[in-house]
Design an enzyme around this catalytic site. Structure first.
Site, short mmCIF file in Angstrom:
data_model
loop_
_atom_site.label_atom_id
_atom_site.label_comp_id
_atom_site.label_asym_id
_atom_site.label_seq_id
_atom_site.Cartn_x
_atom_site.Cartn_y
_atom_site.Cartn_z
N GLU A 9 0.51 -1.27 -0.01
CA GLU A 9 -0.03 0.30 -0.35
C GLU A 9 1.24 0.74 0.03
O GLU A 9 0.61 2.61 -0.53
CB GLU A 9 -0.90 -0.26 0.66
CG GLU A 9 -1.80 1.34 1.04
CD GLU A 9 -3.01 1.19 2.28
OE1 GLU A 9 -4.03 1.43 2.59
OE2 GLU A 9 -3.72 -0.62 2.37
N ASP A 105 -2.50 -3.05 3.23
CA ASP A 105 -2.59 -2.88 4.57
C ASP A 105 -4.00 -3.96 5.36
O ASP A 105 -5.46 -4.63 4.23
CB ASP A 105 -3.17 -1.79 5.64
CG ASP A 105 -2.66 -0.83 5.42
OD1 ASP A 105 -1.47 -1.33 5.26
OD2 ASP A 105 -2.90 0.32 5.83
N TYR A 309 0.13 -2.96 14.02
CA TYR A 309 -0.83 -2.39 13.17
C TYR A 309 -1.63 -1.33 13.99
O TYR A 309 -1.95 -2.20 15.08
CB TYR A 309 -1.27 -3.64 12.63
CG TYR A 309 -2.03 -2.82 11.63
CD1 TYR A 309 -2.18 -2.59 10.35
CD2 TYR A 309 -3.94 -2.67 11.53
CE1 TYR A 309 -2.92 -2.06 8.89
CE2 TYR A 309 -4.93 -2.31 10.74
CZ TYR A 309 -4.17 -1.97 9.70
OH TYR A 309 -5.07 -1.90 8.60
#
Length: 725
Positions: A9, A105, A309
C-alpha cells in the site's frame, strides 16, 4: 524465470518487504529481485468515478438532474498518482509475472485498495494474501511462509466495495441536493452527519441548562472529616435551611463510630490499546488530535517498526502471540522502561489473563510493542509520547492487579449519619507503571475523597470539632473534546432505539472505524461545521443549520447501524452485496426527494462586506484550524484568504498565544488581553533578548510545513520522491 509481484500500500512498506525478500534493484515504480518484484500504491491509486464521468450534465450542479444513480459504478485512476498506477498496471500485465501477492494493509480498506488496482488493470493472474500485524522482518518472513489464498478475502472485498458505493450514492446525492437547494457549500454523509448531530445536541443541552444551587454538610472529627448522607445515600441538599439545620444540631456534639469496615479491593489492569483508546489518551494527556495520533502511530509502525498495526479495534491478543511476549519485553527494556519490563519478565509464569482473549480479536490484535529493539533517541518528541503510552499500557496489562484495603467508616451524631473512607495500599501492581496515571480519574465518590485515616475502632466516640455547610452548583454537560467525541463515536448507542440495531452498532464498533474517525472529525473542521476553542469543540452556525435541514434519517447513527449489520453479513458470506446496493440506490433517491420537498431555509450569518476577487460575491468569515479565514460562499469558486493565524509566540504580558494579522509590512501580533506588537518590533525585541529573525523564520517555516503535512497524499508523494532520488 517467472516472478511473483508483491503489491503493497505504501512505498515505505514496499522497501521493508523488498529488503526481507532480497530485492535490491530499483525499477520503474518497483524494486526487483530474483524471485520477487515489489511494487506499491500511494494509498488509493484507483477510486470511484466522479458523477461527470457518467454524463456531462453532472458537471453543472442542478437539482433537476438528481438523483444520480449509475447502473454500474466506474473505476478511474486518480490523476495525481497516475504515473505510479501505470507502473503497477504494466507489472500486473507483464509476462514476467506469474502470480500476485496482495500485501496492502490487512483490513477492509486495504483489501479495497489492492482489488480496485487489480480490477482496473484487468489482471486475472493467481493471487495470494499476506496478512500480518507488524512490519518487523520476523513478521514479514512468517507472513510469506503462510500466505493465504486471496479468495478467502473475496467477501471482505465485497463488503468494502459495498461501503464505498453506498457512501457515493448517499453522500454525493444528498450533498449536491443540499448545495443546490440552499446555494451554500453543504455536505452530508452517514458518519459525519450523526457525528455533527451529537455535537449540536450537546451544545443545545448546554444552552438549555440552568444551574441549581446545592449544599453539603461536612463535619471535622479531628484528624479526618466526613460527609453527611441521607437514607437514600444522597449528600446534596437543594434546601439551604435543611442543610443548616443539621449543621446546627450536631455542632460540638459527641457521636459514635457506628460502623468501621475493612474491605479488600483490587483493580484489574486496563486493557491494551486499540486505536480509538490510544487517540483518546493522547488527546487527554498531550492535546493531540485524532489525526495527529494516527500519523505518529503510523510512523512508529512503518518507519521505526516498534509498534504493531495501528488501525485496530481490538484490545486483546490471541493465544499464539503469547510466546512472543518475553521477546517484546526484552526489546523495550531500555531507559525508563528497563526496570518495569524486567520486573514483569521475572514473573513465572507470565500473567496474560488480562490481555489474551481470542474471541475479542477481529482482523488485528491490540496495539503492542514489536520485538524490534528501540533506540529512543531516534524518535521525535511526539513519537516518543505515543510510544510511551503504548509501552506503559503493555507493561501494565501484564502486571498484577492494584490491591488495597479500603476502610469504610460511618459516624452517627444525633441521629445523623456521616461517611468517610480511606485506603491502605497492599500492592501497587500495575499502578506502579504510571507516574501520574491516566487511569486514576475514576474516583467513585467525588464528594468523599479517600484520605489517610487514624486507627479507628467501631463503637468508639467521635467528637464534632467543626462543621460547615458548603455551597455548590450543578454543572452542565461538558462540551466534547476530541477524546470524548471519539468515545461518543465509538459508543453512539444512545442515538438508536432498536435493540438489535444497538447490538449491531456495538459489534461494528460505532460510527466509522478506528481508521476513519480521525478523518471524519477533520472533515467537520475543514468544512467549518465545527471549530476548536482550546480543546473544546463548538458547532458553528453552519453546523447547527445543517443538522436542521438535513434529512432526519441521516442525523442518527441508526443508518450506520443498519449498514454495518448488512456489511458484516456480506463480509461473512451471509448476505447478497448486489441487493444491498440496489437498496442504497432506492434510499439515495428518497433522500434527494426529502431535500427537494423540504421547506427549511439556510442563511449565511457570517457574511462580510468584502468582495471575492475571483467571482465578486461576498466572502464569509470562518474560524479555521490555524486562525480566521475569508472563504467564498460560491462552491465553484473556492477562493480562500487567511486573515489571522494563531502562532506559538507568547504575549509578554499575559503569556497567551499571539494571533498574527495583516500582510507584508503590516503583519502585527494581537493578544486577547489587548496587547499589540508589529512583527518588525517583535523581531527587534527577540534580537535584543538573544533570539533573532532566524527564530521567526523558523516558526514561519514550521507553520508552512504543518499546512503541507495536513495532506496525506502529499506525505506519501514526498516519501516516494525521497526514496527514489
Amino acid at each position: 524465470m517467472a516472478k511473483t509481484l508483491v503489491l503493497t500500500e505504501k512505498p515505505s512498506v514496499a522497501k521493508d518487504i523488498a529488503r526481507v525478500l532480497g530485492c535490491r534493484k530499483n525499477g520503474s515504480g518497483c524494486i526487483i529481485g530474483d524471485k520477487y518484484i515489489v511494487t506499491w500504491a500511494l494509498g488509493h491509486l484507483v477510486t470511484l468515478a466522479d458523477p461527470e464521468a457518467y454524463d456531462n450534465k453532472y458537471k453543472t450542479w442542478r437539482m433537476e438532474d438528481l438523483p444520480m444513480l449509475p447502473k454500474h459504478m466506474k473505476l478511474v485512476v486518480i490523476g495525481q498518482t497516475s504515473k505510479q498506477f501505470k507502473a503497477v498496471s504494466a507489472l500486473l500485465s507483464s509476462p514476467e509475472i506469474s502470480n500476485v501477492v496482495i500485501a496492502t494493509d490487512a483490513g477492509r480498506e486495504g483489501e479495497l485498495v489492492a482489488r480496485w488496482i487489480i480490477q482496473k488493470a484487468n489482471c486475472r493472474k493467481p493471487m495470494q494474501r499476506l496478512w500480518i500485524s507488524s512490519q518487523t522482518d520476523k513478521a514479514i518472513k512468517e507472513g510469506f511462509a503462510s500466505l493465504k489464498p486471496s479468495s478467502q478475502y473475496d467477501n471482505l472485498y465485497r463488503s468494502a466495495q459495498c461501503r464505498a458505493e453506498a457512501d457515493w450514492l448517499v453522500g454525493l446525492n444528498v450533498s449536491r441536493a443540499l448545495t443546490c437547494k440552499h446555494n451554500a457549500q453543504l455536505s452530508a454523509g452517514r458518519v459525519q452527519t450523526p457525528t455533527l448531530a451529537m455535537i449540536v445536541k450537546r451544545e443545545e443541552e448546554i444552552l438549555k441548562f440552568r444551574p441549581k444551587t446545592f449544599y453539603t454538610v461536612k463535619a471535622d472529627f479531628g484528624g479526618y472529616s466526613a460527609l453527611y448522607k441521607d437514607t437514600h445515600n444522597q449528600a446534596r441538599f437543594f434546601d439551604q435551611a435543611a442543610a443548616q439545620k443539621i449543621a446546627d444540631e450536631i455542632k460540638g456534639k459527641r457521636g459514635i463510630l457506628s460502623e468501621v469496615k475493612k474491605v479488600y479491593r483490587f483493580k484489574a489492569p486496563p486493557a491494551a490499546y486499540d486505536l480509538t483508546e490510544l487517540q483518546r489518551d493522547a488527546n487527554r494527556k498531550y492535546g493531540y488530535s485524532a489525526k495527529q495520533t494516527l500519523s505518529y502511530m503510523q510512523s512508529l509502525y512503518e518507519t521505526h517498526k516498534l509498534l504493531t498495526y495501528p488501525r485496530t479495534d481490538s484490545r486483546y491478543i490471541t493465544k499464539d502471540v503469547v510466546a512472543t511476549l518475553p521477546e517484546r519485553l526484552r526489546a523495550i527494556a531500555v531507559g525508563p522502561y528497563k526496570e518495569l519490563a524486567n520486573a514483569v519478565l521475572k514473573m513465572k509464569p507470565l500473567s496474560t489473563k488480562y490481555i489474551v482473549n481470542d474471541a475479542k480479536v477481529t482482523d488485528h490484535h491490540a496495539i503492542i510493542p514489536t520485538e524490534q529493539y528501540v533506540d529512543l533517541n531516534k524518535l521525535s518528541r511526539e513519537e516518543r509520547h505515543i510510544y510511551d503510552l503504548v509501552v506503559r499500557r503493555f507493561i501494565a496489562v501484564l502486571s498484577a492487579p492494584f490491591e488495597y484495603d479500603e476502610v469504610q467508616v460511618k459516624i452517627t451524631v444525633g441521629g445523623y449519619n456521616f461517611y468517610t473512607k480511606g485506603q491502605t495500599v497492599k500492592s501497587a501492581g500495575w499502578k506502579a507503571v504510571y507516574d501520574s496515571s491516566l487511569e486514576d480519574d475514576d474516583e467513585e465518590d467525588s464528594d468523599i475523597s479517600s484520605q489517610s485515616l487514624p486507627a479507628l475502632s467501631q463503637g468508639a466516640p467521635a467528637f464534632v470539632q467543626n462543621v460547615r455547610v458548603s455551597e455548590g452548583k450543578t454543572a452542565p454537560p461538558a462540551r466534547y473534546t476530541e477524546a470524548t467525541l471519539l468515545t461518543a463515536m465509538e459508543n453512539p448507542t444512545g442515538q438508536v432505539d432498536d435493540g438489535s440495531l444497538r447490538d449491531a452498532l456495538k459489534t461494528a464498533g460505532g460510527l466509522g472505524t478506528p481508521a476513519t474517525r480521525a478523518d471524519i472529525i477533520e472533515k467537520l473542521f475543514d468544512s467549518f461545521c465545527v471549530e476548536r476553542r482550546g480543546r473544546e469543540i463548538y458547532p458553528t452556525s453552519k453546523g447547527k443549520q445543517l443538522i436542521e435541514i438535513v434529512p432526519a434519517e441521516l442525523r442518527s447513527a441508526e443508518m450506520t447501524a443498519k449498514w454495518e449489520q448488512r456489511l458484516s453479513l456480506i463480509a461473512n458470506g451471509k448476505a447478497d452485496d448486489r441487493r444491498f446496493i440496489e437498496e442504497m440506490r432506492t434510499y439515495a433517491a428518497s433522500l434527494v426527494n426529502d431535500v427537494r420537498s423540504g421547506d427549511a431555509q439556510y442563511r449565511h450569518d457570517n457574511i462580510t462586506r468584502e468582495v471575492c476577487p475571483e467571482c465578486g460575491k461576498y466572502l464569509l468569515e470562518v474560524n479555521g484550524k490555524k486562525g480566521k479565514m475569508l472563504i467564498c460562499q460560491d462552491r465553484e469558486c473556492g477562493y480562500r484568504k487567511s486573515i489571522s493565524v494563531v502562532t506559538n509566540a507568547r504575549c509578554p504580558e499575559c503569556h497567551k498565544k499571539l494571533e498574527m494579522r495583516g500582510e507584508g509590512d503590516k503583519k502585527t501580533f494581537f493578544c486577547v488581553c489587548g496587547y499589540r506588537e508589529k512583527l518588525s518590533d517583535f523581531e527587534k525585541r527577540k534580537e535584543s533578548s538573544g533570539a533573532g529573525k532566524r527564530d521567526v523564520a523558523g516558526y514561519m517555516q514550521k507553520q508552512a510545513k504543518e499546512r503541507v503535512a495536513s495532506n496525506p497524499l502529499a506525505d506519501q508523494l514526498a516519501k516516494w520522491m525521497e526514496e527514489n532520488k
